[in-house]
Design a protein around this motif. Structure first.
Motif, PDB file in Angstrom:
ATOM      1  N   TYR A  23     -10.487  -4.830   1.237  1.00 38.51           N
ATOM      2  CA  TYR A  23      -9.451  -3.955   1.800  1.00 38.51           C
ATOM      3  C   TYR A  23     -10.021  -3.038   2.871  1.00 38.51           C
ATOM      4  O   TYR A  23      -9.459  -2.906   3.963  1.00 38.51           O
ATOM      5  CB  TYR A  23      -8.794  -3.145   0.683  1.00 38.51           C
ATOM      6  N   CYS A  36       0.878  -1.169   0.000  1.00 36.00           N
ATOM      7  CA  CYS A  36       0.000   0.000   0.000  1.00 36.00           C
ATOM      8  C   CYS A  36       0.913   1.216   0.000  1.00 36.00           C
ATOM      9  O   CYS A  36       2.118   1.082  -0.209  1.00 36.00           O
ATOM     10  CB  CYS A  36      -0.962  -0.020   1.182  1.00 36.00           C
ATOM     11  N   GLY A  37       0.380   2.358   0.245  1.00 42.82           N
ATOM     12  CA  GLY A  37       1.180   3.581   0.206  1.00 42.82           C
ATOM     13  C   GLY A  37       2.323   3.595   1.201  1.00 42.82           C
ATOM     14  O   GLY A  37       3.460   3.875   0.860  1.00 42.82           O
ATOM     15  N   SER A  73      -1.876   0.309   6.487  1.00 41.75           N
ATOM     16  CA  SER A  73      -3.190  -0.326   6.320  1.00 41.75           C
ATOM     17  C   SER A  73      -3.047  -1.763   5.836  1.00 41.75           C
ATOM     18  O   SER A  73      -3.793  -2.650   6.259  1.00 41.75           O
ATOM     19  CB  SER A  73      -4.081   0.487   5.378  1.00 41.75           C
ATOM     20  N   SER A  74      -2.075  -2.015   4.989  1.00 38.64           N
ATOM     21  CA  SER A  74      -1.872  -3.394   4.531  1.00 38.64           C
ATOM     22  C   SER A  74      -1.367  -4.270   5.674  1.00 38.64           C
ATOM     23  O   SER A  74      -1.604  -5.477   5.698  1.00 38.64           O
ATOM     24  CB  SER A  74      -0.914  -3.445   3.339  1.00 38.64           C
ATOM     25  N   ASN A  79     -11.943  -3.385  -3.096  1.00 42.35           N
ATOM     26  CA  ASN A  79     -12.205  -2.291  -2.165  1.00 42.35           C
ATOM     27  C   ASN A  79     -12.924  -2.744  -0.892  1.00 42.35           C
ATOM     28  O   ASN A  79     -12.595  -2.303   0.207  1.00 42.35           O
ATOM     29  CB  ASN A  79     -13.061  -1.234  -2.872  1.00 42.35           C
ATOM     30  N   PHE A 116      -1.966  -5.734  -3.983  1.00 44.61           N
ATOM     31  CA  PHE A 116      -1.839  -4.301  -3.733  1.00 44.61           C
ATOM     32  C   PHE A 116      -3.202  -3.699  -3.421  1.00 44.61           C
ATOM     33  O   PHE A 116      -4.236  -4.206  -3.862  1.00 44.61           O
ATOM     34  CB  PHE A 116      -1.149  -3.574  -4.888  1.00 44.61           C
ATOM     35  N   GLY A 117      -3.167  -2.646  -2.626  1.00 45.93           N
ATOM     36  CA  GLY A 117      -4.392  -1.969  -2.221  1.00 45.93           C
ATOM     37  C   GLY A 117      -5.056  -1.267  -3.384  1.00 45.93           C
ATOM     38  O   GLY A 117      -4.396  -0.850  -4.340  1.00 45.93           O
ATOM     39  N   SER A 158       5.489  -0.922   1.868  1.00 45.77           N
ATOM     40  CA  SER A 158       5.192   0.189   0.975  1.00 45.77           C
ATOM     41  C   SER A 158       5.387  -0.262  -0.466  1.00 45.77           C
ATOM     42  O   SER A 158       6.230  -1.115  -0.750  1.00 45.77           O
ATOM     43  CB  SER A 158       6.136   1.347   1.292  1.00 45.77           C
ATOM     44  N   GLU A 159       4.645   0.349  -1.371  1.00 44.03           N
ATOM     45  CA  GLU A 159       4.782   0.011  -2.791  1.00 44.03           C
ATOM     46  C   GLU A 159       6.195   0.269  -3.297  1.00 44.03           C
ATOM     47  O   GLU A 159       6.641  -0.365  -4.245  1.00 44.03           O
ATOM     48  CB  GLU A 159       3.749   0.758  -3.643  1.00 44.03           C
ATOM     49  N   HIS A 204      -6.187   1.637  -3.706  1.00 46.25           N
ATOM     50  CA  HIS A 204      -5.758   3.021  -3.907  1.00 46.25           C
ATOM     51  C   HIS A 204      -4.498   3.102  -4.776  1.00 46.25           C
ATOM     52  O   HIS A 204      -4.102   4.174  -5.181  1.00 46.25           O
ATOM     53  CB  HIS A 204      -5.545   3.724  -2.565  1.00 46.25           C
ATOM     54  N   LEU A 205      -3.889   1.946  -5.075  1.00 41.66           N
ATOM     55  CA  LEU A 205      -2.721   1.916  -5.962  1.00 41.66           C
ATOM     56  C   LEU A 205      -3.090   1.462  -7.375  1.00 41.66           C
ATOM     57  O   LEU A 205      -2.236   1.056  -8.150  1.00 41.66           O
ATOM     58  CB  LEU A 205      -1.639   0.986  -5.390  1.00 41.66           C
TER      59      LEU A 205
END
Length: 104
Positions: free
Chosen positions: A86, A10-11, A15-16, A83, A56-57, A40-41, A59-60
């Motif tokens: 997640y 994720c960013g 959250s992941s 979504n 991957f989340g 992180s990504e 939002h990515l």
């Protein structure tokens, strides 16, 4: 099935990390051997050679093509986490996604 290594990105990895914790609980209940890391990504390249699945989340989504390309180059299945899965941190549903990717 041998223990499988999964990377969730994720960013920032926070959250992941919560989702990874719930996947571990779900895997333990189902007696599935799985090792999950949340990062992180920006760390994908550091782990791509050592994983069996990359998630991957949502939002990515803007990185989807790049992540799919990296996965393909290393024979690693890649998928965006839905979504709803997640957002609710649903470890059972995320584990199902992982298992589906492993049997493809």
């Amino acid at each position: 099935m041998d223990e499988k290594n999964v990377l969730i990105v994720c960013g920032g990895g926070a959250s992941s990390g919560f989702l990874a914790q719930n996947i571990r609980k779900a895997a333990k209940k189902r007696n599935v051997a799985i090792n999950i890391k949340a990062r992180s990504e920006s760390e994908v390249d550091d782990y791509i050679n050592d994983i069996d699945v990359l998630l991957f989340g949502p939002h990515l989504k803007y990185m989807e093509e790049e992540l799919l390309s990296k996965g393909k180059a290393h024979n690693v299945p890649v998928a965006m986490i839905d979504n709803l899965i997640y957002g609710s941190l649903n470890g059972d549903k995320a584990l199902e996604l992982i298992l589906e990717l492993l049997i493809k």
